[in-house]
Every structure is written in structure tokens, then in C-alpha cells.
Write an enzyme that holds these catalytic residues in place. Structure first.
Site, PDB file in Angstrom:
ATOM      1  N   HIS A  10      -3.091  -2.618  -4.124  1.00  0.00           N
ATOM      2  CA  HIS A  10      -4.444  -3.190  -4.043  1.00  0.00           C
ATOM      3  C   HIS A  10      -5.433  -2.250  -3.362  1.00  0.00           C
ATOM      4  O   HIS A  10      -6.649  -2.449  -3.447  1.00  0.00           O
ATOM      5  CB  HIS A  10      -4.413  -4.555  -3.359  1.00  0.00           C
ATOM      6  N   SER A  63      -4.010  -1.802   5.305  1.00  0.00           N
ATOM      7  CA  SER A  63      -3.177  -1.976   4.113  1.00  0.00           C
ATOM      8  C   SER A  63      -2.626  -0.644   3.635  1.00  0.00           C
ATOM      9  O   SER A  63      -3.373   0.326   3.463  1.00  0.00           O
ATOM     10  CB  SER A  63      -3.981  -2.621   2.986  1.00  0.00           C
ATOM     11  N   ASP A 105       3.147  -4.753  -4.996  1.00  0.00           N
ATOM     12  CA  ASP A 105       1.912  -4.229  -4.392  1.00  0.00           C
ATOM     13  C   ASP A 105       2.136  -2.843  -3.799  1.00  0.00           C
ATOM     14  O   ASP A 105       1.689  -2.542  -2.686  1.00  0.00           O
ATOM     15  CB  ASP A 105       1.373  -5.187  -3.324  1.00  0.00           C
TER      16      ASP A 105
END
Length: 514
Positions: A135, A239, A165
Site C-alpha cells: 500500500h 508502514s 500487503d
């Protein structure tokens, strides 16, 4: 006030002090707790291998929301209208002034803008292999990796895996790059110290520390959820960054946070390294991930389902709601209603364990599968296929035309059922090849209503025996009652939930002795 409270406590304790002390029981032996004096030596070695990820892409403005900053709406002709237009035009990049103002006889069509985003990543090979979240780079047409010394390197995307992911990048440099090793996430225990390094809010090289708060978290992000939960501060921009153990090994990839405010509240989630490492290797080598595939629809085994199947040891395993025709499971003889207890010599503790174990098994491997069937364990050997990129629709059984039997009320269950007719297919918008017995009414406050059975649902099986008419269905239920069964396992098909097994309490029919 504090002195008074202390004096009172001592006064109340005085009689006890005067009594001869009873011999104290020996305290249980526990290892001494040793907190790290400093994380600095560890962090000093890790920082050079942690990178910032910067991406950009062209984004078409949504109608009514052109490129920010945009002129606020003001009443036409008011002094504020001209003030805001002049102010925001002065702050636009050169050449973009007045771009959002409609010209005479021209529609208001703002030009696409460049959207920027930031994330984190880490280098796992001196040749320049970088791991991050999917992402973080999803949709980007330009990806840059920024090293600790602010060197910016253009990155090439080697592959992505939305199911976990994860994304793998490659950068080139004149010298070997610093890198960090993978660790064994299976050995990470709740309570272990961990260190997170990343790029929160664009503040690169940020270090936070905490402990592993929990293991095996399912946060409904995908079919292979098995997250490590940590209280090390993780925020937006973290992230894709690494979670390290105290040996400097990557045991997780920071991916998500739970936060009602958008900031860290001490609940962060990381992809375990043992899951990520195999995915990353396949992406780096071939650009895609090949996963094992059984071709089944599964559901959780509840206590009632376990009871109805006579499953020893309570609720466990994964219940096969549907073995897709032509798929590896069906070809090996796995049936609807089987409960998978062990797959490739690994225990299936609950439903969500099975997809992860199957996916991590090599395509083409022949593996033993232990299932619970007809009151005993059986072992079948399955040759795994490859999980399709998209979900493969299951084949359907041939169309069957049921006899025009009369409607029947399943007393004690709160269900009225009838045979399928062309009128009912049209009324409930059922598939032309649909089979079974259709539910036409569900009475309130009955076992059927409790299990959320609805008009239009189809009853396909009872206790793993197929039913095609209301009479067959009623006979099977009465037979189970005569056997003293407390529950019966129904295979229900609905348009909303597909096929699922539903345990129903066999309450005595109305008028029968209680």
C-alpha cells in the site's frame, strides 16, 4: 495529608509487628528481569539499512475538488471572492495561476496534479533489495528510496503481493549497501522487547521501542492474517518499516495501527517475518507469488457443529462447506461436511489457520490431509494446485427439477419450505441451476430465525445427506429426533453468504410432550 496517611498505616500495623512473625513461604524462583540499559548500540548498526520510501503519481482531481490549495467558496460578487482568489493564486506554482478558473465558453477542468506519499522500508541484500508494504507504493509511477545519508535512488518495482500487503524494490548503487538479516518470528514471544524504525510523518530515522503485546492477530486485512501486535509507537509513514528483536533481526514488517485518532495509541500490527520472507523471495526472483490451492470454501467449527458431527475434542479444525468441482480437494476425495484436522502434518486449530498453511505449501506437493468424516478420522492425499490470481468460481451441479410437492412447515424449527418452482426461482431471483428445498417463511423467535435463515435460502443437505423435496427433508429431521439428536447440521445456500453449514436445535414439534 501524605504524612497523616503514613502514620495511620503504621499505627494499624503496630499490633502485627508485635506478634512473632510466621515463617514466610519460599517465593517461587523466577529469572531476574533485566531491562536494556540502552538501545543505542543496537540502533547504531540498524539505522543505515532502514530507508524512506517516497512515491508520486498523477491524480485526476475529483469533481469540485481540484488541486489543493483551492479557492474556498464565497458568495459571488462578495469582497471575499476576489480576496481568496488572489491569495491562492499567489501561492500556486508558476504557470498554474488561474488554472482552476473557468474561461469563457470553456468548462472548468482542472489539470491533473502530482500526489506525493511517504513510507518506510529496509534493505535485505547488499545488492539493493528493499522490502516495503504494497500500500506504500500502490499506483505510484515513480518510486524513490532515500538512504540515511539522504542519498536518493530511483527504485525499480520487482513485484507486489496485495494478499499480504508486501512489495519488493531494487535500487542500484556504486557500493554494496548495508542490510539487515531476517529473524525467526516463530521464536518471538509475548513480552519480548522490540524496536521499530521508520519514517513517521516524514520524520525519517525515527526509533521507537516496546514489547510484543500479542501474537496471531486477525485484523480482517486478508486471508492470511497472522499479525504480531506491538506497543512500540507506530504512526503514519511507518508502514513498510522493520520491527527488530534484540539481536537486530527483522521479526516483523510494520503495516497497520488501530487508532480512533489517527495517531499511535500503542496498538500496532506487523507482518511476521516467517510469512514475509518467503513472499519476498518469490517476488524478488520471479515477480509473483505461487501459493498452494485446495479449492474449498470453509467455515468455523462451532461447539454445536462439533456436537452434531460427533467430533471428539470439541470445536476445532476447518469445516468444508464446499469442495469445488475439478479442484484438488474434490479430486482427492474431500467432501462437503468433512472437517480438516491436520494438513501436511500441521495441526489446524481453527478455520483461519488452514488457508495460511495451504498457501505456504509448495504447488504440486502431495500432502496428507486428516479429516473427520462419519464419526472417525480419515487420511487422504492431496496434490496441491496453484492458487489463481483471482477467486475461481465453483462449478455448479446439473439442474434438477424437483417434484411439485406441497409446502411443509418444519415444526420446532420455525421454517416453512416447499419444492423449487419456476415461480419461486423468479420470486427469489435464484440461479437456473439452483437445487434443494426453498425456505418460503421463517417464524420469529425460532431456531431458524436465530441462525439468520431467510426466505429464499435453499436447504441442500441435512446431516450431510442431500435433500431435494420437502418430504425428504421432513423425514430426515424426524429420523434424527428419533435418534435423540439435539442438533442437526443443515447445508444452506443464500445469495448473500453462499453455502454454509448451520446447526439447528431440534426442538420438539408443537403439540409434542416437552
Amino acid at each position: 495529608m501524605r504524612l497523616v496517611a503514613t502514620a495511620l498505616l503504621l499505627a494499624l500495623s503496630a499490633p502485627a509487628l508485635a506478634q512473632p512473625a510466621a515463617p514466610a513461604a519460599p517465593a517461587p524462583s523466577m529469572p531476574p528481569f533485566v531491562a536494556p540499559e540502552s538501545f543505542a548500540p543496537l540502533v547504531r548498526n540498524l539505522l543505515p539499512a532502514v530507508v524512506n520510501i517516497s512515491t508520486s503519481q498523477n491524480v485526476a482531481p475529483r469533481p469540485g475538488r481540484p488541486d489543493a490549495p483551492e479557492t474556498p467558496q464565497a458568495p459571488p460578487g462578495s469582497p471575499f471572492e476576489e480576496f481568496f482568489r488572489d491569495f491562492f493564486n499567489r501561492n500556486r506554482p508558476p504557470g498554474q495561476q488561474n488554472e482552476a478558473q473557468p474561461q469563457p465558453n470553456q468548462p472548468n477542468r482542472p489539470a491533473p496534479r502530482r500526489a506525493q506519499s511517504l513510507g518506510s522500508g529496509f534493505i535485505v541484500d547488499a545488492s539493493g533489495i528493499v522490502i516495503t508494504n504494497n500500500h506504500v507504493i500502490d499506483g505510484a509511477d515513480e518510486i524513490n528510496v532515500i538512504l540515511q545519508d539522504n542519498t536518493t535512488l530511483r527504485a525499480t518495482l520487482l513485484g507486489t503481493d496485495p494478499r499480504t500487503d508486501l512489495a519488493v524494490l531494487r535500487v542500484s548503487h556504486t557500493a554494496p549497501l548495508p542490510f539487515v538479516p531476517w529473524g525467526d518470528s516463530d521464536t518471538a514471544l509475548v513480552g519480548d522487547w522490540v524496536v521499530a524504525i521508520g519514517n513517521p510523518f516524514g520524520l525519517g530515522g525515527t526509533v521507537t521501542a516496546g514489547i510484543i503485546s500479542a501474537r496471531g492477530r486477525d485484523i480482517r486485512q486478508g486471508p492470511f492474517d497472522d499479525f504480531i501486535q506491538t506497543d512500540a509507537a507506530i504512526n503514519r509513514g511507518n508502514s513498510g518499516g522493520p520491527l527488530f528483536n534484540m539481536r537486530g533481526e527483522v521479526v516483523g514488517i510494520n503495516t497497520a495501527i488501530y487508532s480512533p485518532t489517527g495517531g499511535s495509541i500503542g496498538i500496532g500490527f506487523s507482518i511476521p517475518s516467517n510469512l514475509a520472507r518467503g513472499v519476498a523471495r518469490q517476488l524478488a526472483e520471479g515477480g509473483r507469488v505461487r501459493r498452494g490451492w485446495l479449492g474449498v470454501n470453509i467455515q468455523q467449527v462451532t461447539d454445536e457443529i462439533a456436537e452434531s458431527l460427533g467430533l471428539r475434542g470439541g470445536a476445532r479444525g476447518a469445516l468444508i462447506a464446499r469442495a469445488q468441482e475439478g479442484a484438488p480437494a474434490a479430486a482427492a476425495g474431500i467432501r462437503n461436511g468433512d472437517v480438516v484436522l491436520r494438513f501436511n502434518n500441521q495441526e489446524v486449530r481453527e478455520m483461519r489457520t488452514l488457508p495460511r498453511i495451504v498457501a505456504e505449501t509448495a504447488v504440486g506437493a502431495q500432502v496428507p490431509v486428516v479429516v473427520w468424516r462419519d464419526g472417525r478420522e480419515e487420511t487422504v492425499t492431496v496434490t496441491l494446485g496453484e492458487l489463481p490470481t483471482e477467486a475461481t468460481p465453483a462449478s455448479t451441479a446439473p439442474s434438477q427439477t424437483p417434484r411439485p410437492d406441497r409446502p411443509i412447515e418444519l415444526s420446532g424449527l420455525g421454517l416453512r419450505v416447499t419444492a423449487l418452482t419456476a415461480e419461486l426461482r423468479e420470486r427469489f431471483r435464484l440461479r437456473p441451476e439452483a437445487r434443494g428445498v426453498v425456505v418460503t417463511e421463517v417464524l420469529p423467535n425460532t431456531p431458524g430465525a436465530e441462525r439468520e435463515i431467510r426466505p429464499g435460502d435453499l436447504i441442500l443437505e441435512v446431516q450431510q445427506e442431500r435433500v431435494t423435496t420437502p418430504q425428504e427433508l421432513q423425514e430426515r429431521i424426524e429420523r434424527l429426533r428419533r435418534q435423540g439428536r439435539a442438533t442437526a447440521l443443515f447445508l444452506i445456500e443464500s445469495q448473500q453468504q453462499g453455502q454454509r453449514f448451520v446447526p439447528l436445535r431440534l426442538a420438539p414439534p408443537r403439540g409434542a410432550p416437552g
